[in-house]
Design a protein around this motif. Structure first.
Motif, PDB file in Angstrom:
ATOM      1  N   ILE A  93       9.559  83.246  33.129  1.00  0.00           N
ATOM      2  CA  ILE A  93      10.315  83.797  32.013  1.00  0.00           C
ATOM      3  C   ILE A  93       9.452  84.732  31.183  1.00  0.00           C
ATOM      4  N   GLN A  94       9.991  85.915  30.926  1.00  0.00           N
ATOM      5  CA  GLN A  94       9.412  86.837  29.962  1.00  0.00           C
ATOM      6  C   GLN A  94      10.463  86.995  28.875  1.00  0.00           C
ATOM      7  N   ALA A  95      10.051  86.772  27.638  1.00  0.00           N
ATOM      8  CA  ALA A  95      10.988  86.830  26.519  1.00  0.00           C
ATOM      9  C   ALA A  95      10.525  87.849  25.494  1.00  0.00           C
ATOM     10  N   VAL A  96      11.497  88.469  24.834  1.00  0.00           N
ATOM     11  CA  VAL A  96      11.230  89.497  23.826  1.00  0.00           C
ATOM     12  C   VAL A  96      11.528  88.909  22.458  1.00  0.00           C
ATOM     13  N   LYS A  97      10.581  89.085  21.538  1.00  0.00           N
ATOM     14  CA  LYS A  97      10.741  88.527  20.192  1.00  0.00           C
ATOM     15  C   LYS A  97      11.740  89.355  19.396  1.00  0.00           C
ATOM     16  N   ASP A  98      12.672  88.639  18.738  1.00  0.00           N
ATOM     17  CA  ASP A  98      13.600  89.306  17.826  1.00  0.00           C
ATOM     18  C   ASP A  98      12.818  89.813  16.615  1.00  0.00           C
ATOM     19  N   ASP A  99      13.209  90.976  16.141  1.00  0.00           N
ATOM     20  CA  ASP A  99      12.562  91.516  14.920  1.00  0.00           C
ATOM     21  C   ASP A  99      13.238  91.025  13.674  1.00  0.00           C
ATOM     22  N   SER A 118      -4.058  78.366  18.188  1.00  0.00           N
ATOM     23  CA  SER A 118      -3.414  78.568  16.892  1.00  0.00           C
ATOM     24  C   SER A 118      -3.042  80.023  16.674  1.00  0.00           C
ATOM     25  N   VAL A 119      -3.830  80.959  17.178  1.00  0.00           N
ATOM     26  CA  VAL A 119      -3.489  82.376  17.046  1.00  0.00           C
ATOM     27  C   VAL A 119      -2.205  82.652  17.820  1.00  0.00           C
ATOM     28  N   GLU A 120      -2.093  82.123  19.014  1.00  0.00           N
ATOM     29  CA  GLU A 120      -0.883  82.330  19.801  1.00  0.00           C
ATOM     30  C   GLU A 120       0.326  81.665  19.163  1.00  0.00           C
ATOM     31  N   ILE A 121       0.140  80.513  18.528  1.00  0.00           N
ATOM     32  CA  ILE A 121       1.253  79.845  17.853  1.00  0.00           C
ATOM     33  C   ILE A 121       1.800  80.749  16.766  1.00  0.00           C
ATOM     34  N   ASP A 122       0.906  81.384  15.974  1.00  0.00           N
ATOM     35  CA  ASP A 122       1.364  82.321  14.951  1.00  0.00           C
ATOM     36  C   ASP A 122       2.151  83.466  15.575  1.00  0.00           C
ATOM     37  N   GLN A 123       1.706  83.944  16.714  1.00  0.00           N
ATOM     38  CA  GLN A 123       2.405  85.026  17.401  1.00  0.00           C
ATOM     39  C   GLN A 123       3.729  84.553  17.987  1.00  0.00           C
ATOM     40  N   LEU A 124       3.800  83.291  18.354  1.00  0.00           N
ATOM     41  CA  LEU A 124       4.998  82.756  19.008  1.00  0.00           C
ATOM     42  C   LEU A 124       6.119  82.387  18.043  1.00  0.00           C
ATOM     43  N   THR A 125       5.790  82.020  16.819  1.00  0.00           N
ATOM     44  CA  THR A 125       6.800  81.551  15.882  1.00  0.00           C
ATOM     45  C   THR A 125       7.903  82.597  15.730  1.00  0.00           C
ATOM     46  N   GLY A 126       9.148  82.158  15.945  1.00  0.00           N
ATOM     47  CA  GLY A 126      10.297  83.056  15.822  1.00  0.00           C
ATOM     48  C   GLY A 126      11.297  82.829  16.930  1.00  0.00           C
ATOM     49  N   VAL A 127      12.237  83.764  17.034  1.00  0.00           N
ATOM     50  CA  VAL A 127      13.309  83.685  18.027  1.00  0.00           C
ATOM     51  C   VAL A 127      13.047  84.724  19.111  1.00  0.00           C
ATOM     52  N   TRP A 128      13.199  84.282  20.353  1.00  0.00           N
ATOM     53  CA  TRP A 128      12.926  85.112  21.525  1.00  0.00           C
ATOM     54  C   TRP A 128      14.155  85.138  22.431  1.00  0.00           C
ATOM     55  N   GLN A 129      14.431  86.303  23.004  1.00  0.00           N
ATOM     56  CA  GLN A 129      15.518  86.454  23.969  1.00  0.00           C
ATOM     57  C   GLN A 129      14.914  86.605  25.363  1.00  0.00           C
ATOM     58  N   THR A 176      20.572  85.756  39.826  1.00  0.00           N
ATOM     59  CA  THR A 176      20.212  87.087  39.337  1.00  0.00           C
ATOM     60  C   THR A 176      20.768  87.388  37.949  1.00  0.00           C
ATOM     61  N   ARG A 177      21.700  86.554  37.459  1.00  0.00           N
ATOM     62  CA  ARG A 177      22.257  86.768  36.115  1.00  0.00           C
ATOM     63  C   ARG A 177      22.089  85.498  35.289  1.00  0.00           C
ATOM     64  N   PHE A 178      21.386  85.630  34.169  1.00  0.00           N
ATOM     65  CA  PHE A 178      21.133  84.506  33.277  1.00  0.00           C
ATOM     66  C   PHE A 178      20.726  85.064  31.921  1.00  0.00           C
ATOM     67  N   SER A 179      20.783  84.215  30.921  1.00  0.00           N
ATOM     68  CA  SER A 179      20.374  84.609  29.577  1.00  0.00           C
ATOM     69  C   SER A 179      19.890  83.356  28.853  1.00  0.00           C
ATOM     70  N   GLY A 180      19.228  83.574  27.731  1.00  0.00           N
ATOM     71  CA  GLY A 180      18.780  82.425  26.970  1.00  0.00           C
ATOM     72  C   GLY A 180      17.999  82.815  25.737  1.00  0.00           C
ATOM     73  N   THR A 181      17.842  81.828  24.878  1.00  0.00           N
ATOM     74  CA  THR A 181      17.123  81.995  23.621  1.00  0.00           C
ATOM     75  C   THR A 181      16.084  80.895  23.489  1.00  0.00           C
ATOM     76  N   ILE A 182      14.898  81.292  23.091  1.00  0.00           N
ATOM     77  CA  ILE A 182      13.806  80.365  22.825  1.00  0.00           C
ATOM     78  C   ILE A 182      13.482  80.500  21.340  1.00  0.00           C
ATOM     79  N   THR A 183      13.548  79.404  20.634  1.00  0.00           N
ATOM     80  CA  THR A 183      13.215  79.408  19.214  1.00  0.00           C
ATOM     81  C   THR A 183      11.951  78.582  19.034  1.00  0.00           C
ATOM     82  N   VAL A 184      10.880  79.250  18.593  1.00  0.00           N
ATOM     83  CA  VAL A 184       9.596  78.587  18.425  1.00  0.00           C
ATOM     84  C   VAL A 184       9.359  78.347  16.936  1.00  0.00           C
ATOM     85  N   GLY A 185       9.175  77.087  16.578  1.00  0.00           N
ATOM     86  CA  GLY A 185       8.929  76.717  15.190  1.00  0.00           C
ATOM     87  C   GLY A 185       7.464  76.827  14.821  1.00  0.00           C
ATOM     88  N   ASP A 186       7.178  76.742  13.529  1.00  0.00           N
ATOM     89  CA  ASP A 186       5.785  76.738  13.055  1.00  0.00           C
ATOM     90  C   ASP A 186       5.013  75.608  13.721  1.00  0.00           C
TER      91      ASP A 186
END
Length: 183
Positions: free
Chosen positions: A177-183, A5-16, A40-50
């Motif tokens: 995959i390593q993703a960066v959280k949008d602020d 549950s702690v990680e879920i709180d940290q995960l909620t949001g949009v990630w690139q 070698t070239r790719f992109s994507g978005t991960i959106t994690v809900g509550d």
């Protein structure tokens, strides 16, 4: 491993997806051994809900960036009997449903290669959440699935003695995959 549950709180949001710290790889049988490659070239978005099962993933892969450490083979893989990169320079994935089974996430969705859309399911594992040197939040994921390349129109092959195929039809797709959280 499922997130706590702690990680879920940290995960909620949009990630690139961070392509500099990620890999989109594949593995296929050639005769009796496996050959590995990557894009070698790719992109994507991960959106994690509550609620993690209401999350989504979208990704694009530049098929012209295929790299098997052999330039002639890479050129052939971009040709019409394989990826047909001139006509289909991008492969896509869009999730449709996320579920859990035996301690892992299953991400079902539509994978498009060579304009052919097929339903696939990735086994997805959360590797963790951490803070990078710049203070940004990062999450790590590992995912894999197996596909039949011929179902996507990737039919290049050659016969060998005994009627066997030179290249296997089953392709293992492996994602780190390593993703960066949008602020």
């Amino acid at each position: 491993m499922l997130a706590t549950s702690v990680e879920i709180d940290q995960l909620t949001g949009v990630w690139q997806i961070d392509p500099d710290h990620s890999e989109v790889g594949f593995c296929v049988r050639h005769l009796m051994t496996r050959v590995r490659g990557a894009f070698t070239r790719f992109s994507g978005t991960i959106t994690v809900g509550d609620e993690p099962l209401r999350s989504s993933v979208r990704a694009e892969i530049d098929t012209t960036s295929v790299d098997t450490r052999n330039s002639e083979r890479d050129k052939h893989l971009r040709a019409t009997d394989f990826l047909d990169s001139d006509n289909h320079p991008t492969a896509y994935f869009k999730s449709a449903r996320i579920s859990t089974k035996d301690g892992r996430y299953l991400v079902e969705g539509a994978l498009t290669i060579r304009g052919q859309v097929r339903r696939v399911t990735f086994d997805l594992f959360l590797l963790g959440v951490d803070t990078d040197a710049s203070g940004g939040t990062r999450a790590g994921f590992r995912a894999y699935t197996r596909i039949s390349r011929s179902k996507f129109g990737v039919t290049g092959n050659g016969p060998v003695a005994g009627g066997r195929a030179l290249i296997g039809d089953t392709v293992l797709l492996e994602l780190e995959i390593q993703a960066v959280k949008d602020d």
